[in-house]
Every structure is written in structure tokens, then in C-alpha cells.
Design a protein around this motif. Structure first.
Motif, short mmCIF file in Angstrom:
data_model
loop_
_atom_site.label_atom_id
_atom_site.label_comp_id
_atom_site.label_asym_id
_atom_site.label_seq_id
_atom_site.Cartn_x
_atom_site.Cartn_y
_atom_site.Cartn_z
N SER A 174 32.05 30.52 42.49
CA SER A 174 30.87 29.54 42.49
C SER A 174 31.06 28.76 44.13
N SER A 175 30.44 27.97 44.21
CA SER A 175 29.92 27.49 45.33
C SER A 175 30.81 26.11 45.79
N TYR A 176 31.68 25.74 44.50
CA TYR A 176 32.52 24.68 44.49
C TYR A 176 33.79 25.63 44.93
N ASP A 213 20.80 23.46 34.42
CA ASP A 213 22.02 24.77 34.93
C ASP A 213 22.64 24.99 33.21
N SER A 214 23.23 26.20 34.30
CA SER A 214 23.94 26.54 32.85
C SER A 214 25.58 26.01 32.56
N GLU A 215 25.86 26.04 31.54
CA GLU A 215 26.45 25.00 30.78
C GLU A 215 27.94 24.84 31.32
N ASP A 216 29.00 25.95 31.71
CA ASP A 216 30.07 26.09 31.96
C ASP A 216 29.79 26.16 33.93
N LEU A 217 29.12 26.37 34.35
CA LEU A 217 29.02 25.80 36.08
C LEU A 217 28.52 24.61 36.71
N GLN A 218 27.73 23.99 35.36
CA GLN A 218 27.84 22.76 35.93
C GLN A 218 29.20 21.69 34.96
N ILE A 219 30.44 21.78 33.79
CA ILE A 219 31.39 21.11 33.22
C ILE A 219 32.21 21.35 34.61
N GLY A 220 32.40 22.53 35.27
CA GLY A 220 33.75 22.86 36.40
C GLY A 220 33.33 21.81 37.45
N HIS A 221 31.58 21.87 38.07
CA HIS A 221 31.27 20.73 38.47
C HIS A 221 31.95 19.98 38.53
N CYS A 222 31.50 19.11 37.13
CA CYS A 222 31.19 17.81 36.59
C CYS A 222 33.49 17.82 36.51
N VAL A 228 40.06 16.91 38.47
CA VAL A 228 40.74 17.95 37.28
C VAL A 228 40.31 19.18 37.82
N ILE A 229 41.67 20.22 37.63
CA ILE A 229 42.25 21.65 38.42
C ILE A 229 41.89 22.53 37.29
N ALA A 230 41.34 23.07 37.97
CA ALA A 230 41.66 24.47 37.00
C ALA A 230 42.81 25.68 37.39
N GLY A 231 43.29 25.74 36.63
CA GLY A 231 44.70 26.41 36.14
C GLY A 231 44.58 27.98 35.89
N ASP A 232 45.65 28.44 36.20
CA ASP A 232 45.69 29.70 36.93
C ASP A 232 45.78 30.31 35.46
N THR A 233 45.97 31.44 34.33
CA THR A 233 45.86 31.89 33.06
C THR A 233 46.32 33.22 32.99
N ARG A 234 46.30 34.06 34.02
CA ARG A 234 46.65 34.97 33.95
C ARG A 234 48.55 35.43 33.81
N PHE A 264 34.58 37.04 39.05
CA PHE A 264 35.76 37.04 38.60
C PHE A 264 36.22 36.00 39.88
N PHE A 265 36.79 34.94 39.74
CA PHE A 265 38.04 34.46 40.86
C PHE A 265 38.84 35.19 41.40
N HIS A 266 39.26 35.19 40.07
CA HIS A 266 40.66 36.59 40.67
C HIS A 266 39.94 37.99 40.27
N LYS A 267 40.54 39.03 41.55
CA LYS A 267 40.36 40.00 41.23
C LYS A 267 41.53 40.41 39.92
N PRO A 268 40.06 41.37 39.16
CA PRO A 268 40.94 41.78 37.43
C PRO A 268 42.44 42.58 38.13
N ASN A 269 43.52 43.52 37.58
CA ASN A 269 43.99 44.34 37.40
C ASN A 269 43.44 45.05 35.89
N ARG A 270 42.87 46.34 37.33
CA ARG A 270 42.01 47.32 36.74
C ARG A 270 43.26 48.45 35.99
N SER A 271 44.19 48.16 36.00
CA SER A 271 45.09 49.74 35.48
C SER A 271 45.05 49.66 33.67
#
Length: 336
Positions: A174-176, A213-222, A228-234, A264-271
């Protein structure tokens, strides 16, 4: 002579009292040692089976699940969530505009429309913060067409401190700077993230406004605005564990040309399809809930050997902060 007898009796009584207290103390210390050894045994294989560890994790990693639904879906999607994966939450609450005797519903007085999803989620987050903040460790938001493998979610969350300012999900661009987590793929807030969201973000009239606005986008902005840090779940192979699309769109691999390509923030592994420790799927249709239940919890393949897994180590304060710092400096590698 009488004084000597009294003195001896007093010493005898004191000796008995002290002896009893020492016995109690030794027993208490032994019990604590036993509890510690039991916990240590659970954390290392092959003493405890994965089944035993999963049961223990249900008490150790307490999760409250908030699920968006609507009256027209109470008897279909919501009912299926209620009797499948939702039953494995420590507490399950549906957010809807009407009550239902068969579901645990938080009734929200607002009209049903996509533009009001953000308002519904804000109300739900405010409710669980007020009534359940200290009863649970993690707080999941999902849709009624999301399927969550709760055992894998608890295993993933176990190393992390719920008092850390972090949330997890399928990370979108996103723009954030840190992006946001897909609402359909489900996201999970730590106790501190929920606290910050309610005490600082939702009360703000400048950075976290109520809008359509979109719920997920707005909650992420808030959440970003209150630290609050966005963690990596891969997983270690770069496969996503939180998946915002249907399994049928993932097999045999994540295709090119999907609407998700630019998200996707992280490019998916398409293998191949997805992580072996996948946690969520989205756009799950009615009967597909039963498919998941059958293939995940009922079907057994004769002769198929799976390696026994142990629980990961819990992160200490310093390790947790280092992980948060690392995540906070991640940048997207998906330029699509």
C-alpha cells in the motif's frame, strides 16, 4: 522441674510445627520442579506427541476469533465456521447486524454494506478490548468464507510475546511503508496491538478516521500509526502461510495473472502451492469447509510417515525486539 517439662513440651511442639512446615516447603519445591520438568518434557520430542503438544498449546496460546458475517449467511457460512475451525478458537464471536440463537453474535447497529465493514470491525475490536483484553493472548479477525487451521496458527504464534506490538497475516502493499494485512486471508493482533489500536488509534480524529474505505487497509493504517509492526508470516522457503485466495487457485501453484499479483508485499514462491504449515485460506465455499475437515482431521494414509516436530523456542525480550526491528525495515520485493 515443672518449668523444665513445660520448656521441653514447647520445644517439642515448635519442632513438630517447623518439621511440618519444612515438609510442606520441600513438597512445594518438588511440585514446582515437577511442573517445570513436565513443561520441559512437552517442549522436546520425542517425549510428547504432536497431538499432546497441540492440546497443551490450546491452553498456552489463547486465541479469540472475531468473524465478519451477515444475517443472510448465519445458516450457511457462519454455521459452517461455527462447527469447523471456529470451534477450535478459545472464544468465537461473530460480528453481525442481527442476533441468532445458534451463534455467539455481537450485534452491531449498522446497515449491512461493504462500505460499513470497517465500522463493524472497529466496533468488534472495541468490544473485545473492553471485555476480553486480559482473557486472551491473540485476537484474530476473519471473514465467514475464511478457513483457519488453528493448530498451525498456535504453533506459529507460540514463539512470540503477545505483549509485543505486532500483528500477522498476508501482507499486502500500500502507500503506507509497511503495507497492511489482507482481511479475507485473516489477520491476528497481539494483546498489545489490540490495546494500542483502541487506546490511541480508534480515539484519534486525525490518523484513524471512521470512513468507508476498505476495512483491512484502514486497520493496517491505524496500526502503523500507533507503532504496531507488520510481521512476516512466510516459512523458510518463502511460502506464504496466510493465503487470501481459494485453494483451487493455488494448486498446483500460484498462477501468474491473478488479481493478487500486484498486492503481495513479498513476491510469492510460485514453485508449488503453499506452505506445508499453511494457516489460512480465503473464498472457501460452503461444502469446502467439510472438505478441509475431512482431509485435515479425518483421513489417514496408511504407511505415510511424518517426522515428529517439536515446539520452537520462545523468543526472549532482546530476540523479540531484534525480530521487530528486522520486520520494520523490510521493503517490498514485488514490483508488479
Amino acid at each position: 522441674m515443672i518449668l523444665v517439662m513445660i520448656r521441653n513440651i514447647v520445644f517439642l511442639v515448635l519442632g513438630i510445627i517447623i518439621g511440618v512446615r519444612l515438609t510442606d516447603l520441600v513438597g512445594y519445591l518438588k511440585l514446582n520442579d515437577l511442573r517445570a520438568s513436565e513443561k520441559a518434557a512437552l517442549l522436546t520430542y520425542p517425549v510428547a506427541t504432536e497431538e499432546h503438544l497441540a492440546i497443551w498449546l490450546r491452553r498456552e496460546v489463547r486465541i479469540l476469533c472475531l468473524v465478519l458475517t451477515m444475517p443472510s449467511a448465519h445458516r450457511t457460512k457462519a454455521a459452517r465456521v461455527n462447527r469447523t475451525w471456529g470451534a477450535r478458537c478459545n472464544k468465537l464471536i461473530f460480528m453481525s447486524t442481527k442476533t441468532d440463537p445458534h451463534l455467539n453474535i455481537l450485534k452491531i447497529n449498522i446497515s449491512e454494506s461493504r462500505s460499513n465493514l470497517y465500522a463493524k470491525v472497529r466496533t468488534g475490536m472495541s468490544y473485545v478490548h473492553k471485555h476480553h483484553l486480559n482473557d486472551y493472548d491473540w485476537f484474530v479477525k476473519a471473514d465467514d468464507d475464511t478457513y483457519i487451521v488453528m493448530e498451525n496458527l498456535r504453533l506459529f504464534l507460540y514463539p512470540y510475546d503477545p505483549e509485543s506490538s505486532v500483528y500477522f497475516g498476508c501482507r499486502f502493499k500500500s502507500s503506507y511503508s509497511q503495507g497492511y494485512m489482507s482481511g479475507g486471508g485473516g489477520y491476528v493482533l497481539s494483546r498489545d496491538a489490540l490495546r494500542r489500536l483502541n487506546l490511541f488509534a480508534l480515539n484519534s480524529t486525525t490518523t484513524c478516521k471512521l470512513n468507508g474505505d476498505s476495512e483491512d487497509l484502514q486497520i493496517g493504517h491505524c496500526l502503523q500509526d500507533v507503532g504496531v509492526i507488520a510481521g512476516d508470516t512466510r516459512d523458510f522457503q518463502g511460502h506464504h502461510r496466510f493465503l487470501p485466495i481459494s485453494p483451487w487457485d493455488l494448486i498446483p501453484s500460484i498462477g501468474v495473472g491473478s488479481w493478487t499479483d500486484g498486492y503481495f508485499f513479498h513476491k510469492p514462491n510460485r514453485s508449488d502451492c503453499c506452505s506445508a504449515s499453511a494457516i489460512t485460506f480465503h473464498y472457501v465455499k460452503d461444502v469446502e469447509f467439510e472438505f478441509f475437515e475431512f482431509f485435515l482431521y479425518y483421513l489417514r494414509v496408511f504407511g505415510l510417515h511424518r517426522t515428529q516436530r517439536a515446539l520452537p523456542s520462545r523468543l526472549g525480550f532482546r530476540q523479540m525486539n531484534e525480530r521487530l526491528q528486522y520486520w520494520s525495515h523490510q521493503v517490498t520485493d514485488n514490483k508488479g
